[in-house]
Write an enzyme that holds these catalytic residues in place. Structure first.
Site, short mmCIF file in Angstrom:
data_model
loop_
_atom_site.label_atom_id
_atom_site.label_comp_id
_atom_site.label_asym_id
_atom_site.label_seq_id
_atom_site.Cartn_x
_atom_site.Cartn_y
_atom_site.Cartn_z
N SER A 1 -6.88 -84.98 40.12
CA SER A 1 -6.47 -85.87 38.89
C SER A 1 -6.86 -86.77 38.28
CB SER A 1 -4.98 -86.33 38.91
OG SER A 1 -4.59 -84.82 40.30
N ARG B 1 -14.26 -90.81 34.08
CA ARG B 1 -13.51 -92.61 34.39
C ARG B 1 -12.84 -92.24 35.19
NH1 ARG B 1 -11.61 -91.46 29.19
NH2 ARG B 1 -8.71 -91.63 29.64
N ASP C 1 -4.97 -81.78 38.72
CA ASP C 1 -3.66 -81.58 38.94
C ASP C 1 -2.36 -80.37 38.38
OD1 ASP C 1 -3.39 -83.03 37.51
OD2 ASP C 1 -2.33 -84.90 38.01
#
Length: 503
Positions: A182, A197, A235
């Site tokens: 996620s 990132r 997710d």
């Protein structure tokens, strides 16, 4: 002579009483001034956090515009867009016919979960499921990629070792896993993707730019765990897959937990940056990465700007920092800290614990917000146990509850504006030709599930923004553990044994 002494004593006593009275009056006046100062801070805070309907519609329109731009941006340009609008490579959501034993690893915040699901096809659906949840030590969240994935795989291996007789893997087959990751990833296929990132408090530099499936696979090989990653999903994509498995009207998914994100089903021909053959389904799931959304229309305050500047990722994830679970409690703490400094709200000294960043977690904020006791005992206990603030009056505790309400309301209403943006993009914000098309949004995440006032505010705001007639056809459905089950379902639909299963 005796009368003179007595008279002097009386005069001295009167003077003492007079001086004491002056001190008391002065203290009361000072206390009254401090209270007025504190209330002025609260009032200003409430005004700056305001989210009137017209402002929410501006936010939704700005996000819709960014969605269009993100779908047109190339992969190299996506890095500078507010909304990444990442192609998930999921063009076929679960059909309900999937069979077999599949695993899922759900890494999305300070905890991760491992699951196993036995699928029985269209007739039997999900036959059995088990999961385990593990907390990630804080040092691993800012350590090395190798240390993090080695820890995760060690826990996954323990879970596999506990596989019972209720779960059957056909002889000679390799276990397969759906990996819910996620964080922003640039995917190049259904089972590979490079980390763009970190978010949600993670900061592991040597993992940025690396293929997270390759990192997980390396750790599994090192551990001797024979398992194949057959699907890498976000997710929200997993939640969307899980929601669609049980409800064919699900067109989008939103996560509201430690962090936040959204994914939705887009028409493939409406994705200018897609250069391959159009998928047979004509659809493609888009991972918006909406936590990074920013706009001049967002009601940002000095508290938000300072929080952002002091965060691990300044200038990024602005939308996430004002609506998600990691930050709501911290905003409340910052306001209380200002009130303590400028209005002596908790007395002459500033409580030391009040200066500790992130000491007030959103679950604690939620507990205070939901306190219905006549003396607000829950608020009293939270202030004592977490911030070491004692002897608060009922009025002071009411102010704390009000601050929680202001912060939660802004977050929930802005989340609703984000959902409106998706509906606008898909043309589902209006009724066309009198036809009512049922639209289901799957929601998951601890913030949405456990923070009742936040959830109610979000759902009421969607009705407010859409109007009564349109909102009747829009359904918000809680997809409990959708991201984990969804990943297992996508592992099944992308299994290396898919042809064998179908035959």
């Amino acid at each position: 002579m005796g009368k003179v002494v007595v008279g002097a004593a009386v005069i001295c006593t009167a003077a003492v009483f007079a001086a004491t009275a002056v001190v008391v009056v002065r203290r009361r006046m000072q206390s009254s001034e401090q209270w007025a100062k504190a209330m002025a801070i609260v009032k200003e805070f409430e005004e700056k956090f305001g989210t009137p309907t017209w402002k929410l519609k501006q936010v939704a329109d700005a996000m819709t515009l960014e969605m269009h731009s993100g779908l047109a941006a190339s992969d190299s340009e996506a890095g500078i867009r507010k909304l990444k609008m990442l192609i998930s490579y999921v063009d076929n959501l679960p059909s309900g016919n999937e069979k077999g034993l599949f695993y899922a690893l759900d890494l999305g915040g300070t905890n991760f979960r491992v699951l196993r699901v036995q699928l029985g096809g269209e007739v039997n659906g999900i036959v059995n499921q088990e999961f385990a949840e593990v907390s990630i030590p804080s040092d691993l969240m800012v350590g090395t990629s190798e240390a993090l994935f080695d820890f995760i795989v060690a826990e996954l291996a323990k879970f596999v070792d506990q596989e019972g007789e209720d779960f059957q893997l056909p002889t000679g087959r390799q276990r397969e896993l759906g990996f819910t990751f996620s964080f922003p990833v640039m995917q190049s296929s259904i089972a590979s993707g490079n980390l763009i990132r970190w978010t949600k408090g993670f900061s592991i530099d040597d993992a940025v730019g690396q293929d997270v499936v390759a990192e997980l696979t390396r750790a599994m090989e090192k551990k001797g765990l024979d398992m194949r990653v057959s699907a890498l999903v976000n997710d929200t994509v997993g939640t969307l897959a899980g929601g669609r498995y049980s409800n064919k009207d699900v067109i989008a998914a939103v996560i509201l937990g430690t962090g936040t994100n959204a994914a939705y089903v887009e028409r493939a021909h409406a994705i200018p940056k897609w250069h391959g053959l159009l998928p047979r389904s004509g659809e493609m799931v888009i991972n918006m990465e909406w936590g990074n959304f920013n706009s001049s229309h967002l009601p940002l305050t000095e508290y938000d700007h300072v929080l952002d500047a002091e965060s691990l990722n300044p200038g990024e994830q602005i939308f996430e920092k004002i609506i998600s679970g990691m930050y709501l409690g911290e905003i409340v703490r910052r306001v209380l800290c200002r009130m303590a400094e400028e209005a002596s709200f908790f007395g002459d000294t500033i409580p030391p614990k009040l200066k500790v960043p992130f000491i007030l977690r959103t679950p604690d904020m939620s507990a205070m917000h939901h306190d219905t006791s006549s003396d607000l005992k829950v608020v009293d206990n939270k202030l004592k146990n977490i911030l070491e603030i004692s002897n608060t009056s009922l009025e002071m505790r009411k102010v704390v509850v009000e601050l929680c309400n202001i912060v939660a309301t802004r977050g929930a209403r802005l989340a609703a504006a984000g959902i409106l943006a998706i509906l606008i993009k898909l043309g589902r914000d209006k009724i066309k030709d009198g036809e009512k098309q049922r639209t289901v949004i799957a929601l998951d995440g601890g913030l949405y599930e456990h923070y009742t006032e936040y959830r109610k505010c979000l759902e009421n705001t969607i009705k407010e923004l859409l109007g009564e007639e349109v909102s009747e056809s829009i359904v918000i459905e809680h997809s409990n553990d959708g991201s984990g089950i969804g990943a297992a379902l996508l592992a099944a639909s992308h299994s290396q044994y898919i042809e064998v299963n179908e035959s």
